[in-house]
Write an enzyme that holds these catalytic residues in place. Structure first.
Site, PDB file in Angstrom:
ATOM      1  N   CYS A  82     -11.698 -43.379   3.899  1.00  0.00           N
ATOM      2  CA  CYS A  82     -11.909 -44.826   3.794  1.00  0.00           C
ATOM      3  C   CYS A  82     -11.075 -45.631   4.788  1.00  0.00           C
ATOM      4  O   CYS A  82     -11.298 -46.831   4.952  1.00  0.00           O
ATOM      5  CB  CYS A  82     -11.608 -45.285   2.378  1.00  0.00           C
ATOM      6  SG  CYS A  82     -12.657 -44.497   1.137  1.00  0.00           S
ATOM      7  N   HIS A 345     -18.266 -51.782   0.904  1.00  0.00           N
ATOM      8  CA  HIS A 345     -17.357 -50.769   1.433  1.00  0.00           C
ATOM      9  C   HIS A 345     -18.126 -49.663   2.168  1.00  0.00           C
ATOM     10  O   HIS A 345     -18.181 -48.526   1.711  1.00  0.00           O
ATOM     11  CB  HIS A 345     -16.528 -50.192   0.289  1.00  0.00           C
ATOM     12  CG  HIS A 345     -15.456 -49.242   0.698  1.00  0.00           C
ATOM     13  ND1 HIS A 345     -14.892 -49.228   1.961  1.00  0.00           N
ATOM     14  CD2 HIS A 345     -14.826 -48.234   0.000  1.00  0.00           C
ATOM     15  CE1 HIS A 345     -13.973 -48.275   2.025  1.00  0.00           C
ATOM     16  NE2 HIS A 345     -13.920 -47.656   0.855  1.00  0.00           N
TER      17      HIS A 345
END
Length: 396
Positions: A82, A345
């Site tokens: 991430c 995201h």
């Protein structure tokens, strides 16, 4: 090291997987072209490109960047879970700061599947095996997806140790969804009530669905340049300086006998990365006006308040009680974009979206999201497995 500047940023909207027209090369063309136009330079000025993505085949970075031009420059594919987007930014800044090139491009993109993240390869060691194994020794494993379970357990540890409550985490999600209403790039642009957030489906107590970042499709880009390049191209009016930056990976403390679920999801990495970035920038946490931090789940925002020095250890939830991290709250405005929870995201693009938001904030170009008088900005991007990247920006 040489002074380094963000001179152009670009972003696509972030969308629910499968609903965005085109494919990842189209999205990088959109975001990359916007960044180059924002910088006022042509792709021929770019000497290296760093292309970040998590889900994709080898050299997807080249395929994406080729939409901007075919000039033979090095294109480096980047994957750091991430934190991939901020890792591409970190590498581009390093290349410029050390004089390897005078202009570099960082792009990040993701084309994701709906639903919670899961392991793609089951015939080899899971890169999170040590994290999940140590967590299971602290709190028995449950049937939730691993992301909400890990960060939900971190929230449980915070509640047990420091006295925070589920209501504190609900407020974080409420705040970020409220902020996202003013962000045309956000996947969610709906203001939810606290009752609606609390009443959404429980994913892993204390986390409900509206406290979890969604999977997303989209892309972001940033053009990084040296002071000499900025002077030569006369783009001071749009240049934002990167005054401090650090990347940190896991310590022994992530897995030691004394660890807790907060450390397992990166609280110590984030703290050390922030400390190093502050030292390089020569600032203190209280000087930060606006911050984009990695609120993959609402629990992590409060834990990260403490890691970044906005609150003392164990007192992050007191910022929530004062409503200090929204407009007019007296603390840094945190996640004016809506954060990962509301903006979305797409893993490879998240760090570049944070960079874009803070660049717009420091230029005074954030529209209805503008933080009045913003002069110093902080970016925090986290990837389990692990990496934490913290970047300090300032108007030159």
């Amino acid at each position: 090291m040489k002074r380094t500047f963000v001179i152009g940023v670009g972003l696509t909207t972030f969308d629910k997987p499968g609903t965005r027209a085109g494919d990842y090369p189209d999205w990088v063309r959109e975001a990359g072209t916007a960044a180059l136009e924002d910088a006022g330079v042509d792709y021929e000025h770019v000497r290296q490109a760093y292309a970040g993505y998590v889900y994709g085949d080898s050299t997807s970075g080249q395929r994406a960047v080729y939409e901007l031009g075919l000039t033979g420059i090095p294109v480096i594919n980047v994957n750091n879970n991430c934190a991939t987007g901020s890792t591409a930014l970190f590498l581009a800044r390093q290349a410029v700061a050390h004089g390897v090139v005078d202009c570099a491009l960082a792009v990040g993109f993701e084309k994701m599947q709906p639903g919670s993240l899961s392991a793609v390869y089951t015939d080899r060691t899971n890169p999170l095996d040590r994290h999940l194994g140590r967590m299971g020794e602290i709190r028995p494993r449950e049937s939730a997806p691993f992301g909400p379970e890990m960060f939900g357990n971190a929230g449980r540890d915070h509640m047990a140790r420091y006295g925070s409550t589920p209501d504190h985490f609900l407020w974080v999600a409420w705040k970020n969804h409220k902020h996202s209403v003013a962000n045309p790039y956000a996947q969610f642009q709906t203001e939810y009530s606290l009752a609606e957030i609390a009443g959404s489906r429980v994913i892993h107590d204390p986390l409900t669905k509206l406290q979890c970042s969604p999977t997303s499709d989209g892309a972001g880009a940033a053009v990084i340049a040296s002071e000499e390049f900025v002077r030569r191209t006369r783009c001071w009016d749009r240049a934002i300086e990167i005054t401090g930056q650090s990347m940190v990976t896991d310590f022994e403390s992530s897995f030691s006998a004394e660890t807790d679920c907060m450390r397992i999801v990166g609280s110590h990495m984030s703290q050390e990365a922030a400390d190093r970035a502050y030292r390089e920038a020569g600032i203190r946490p209280e000087e930060v006006d606006v911050c984009e931090l990695h609120d993959c789940f609402s629990t992590n925002e409060i834990i990260t308040y403490e890691a970044l020095g906005f609150a003392e250890e164990g007192k992050g939830h007191l910022l929530v009680e004062r409503e200090a991290t929204t407009y007019g709250g007296g603390g840094p405005v945190v996640n004016p974009s809506g954060g990962l929870i509301a903006k979305g995201h797409p893993l490879g693009a998240t760090g570049l979206a944070q960079c874009a938001e803070l660049t717009w904030q420091l230029r005074g170009d954030a529209g209805r999201r503008q933080v009045e008088g913003a002069d110093v900005a902080l970016q925090h991007n986290l990837g389990l497995g692990g990496a934490a990247v913290v970047t300090v920006y300032r108007r030159p």
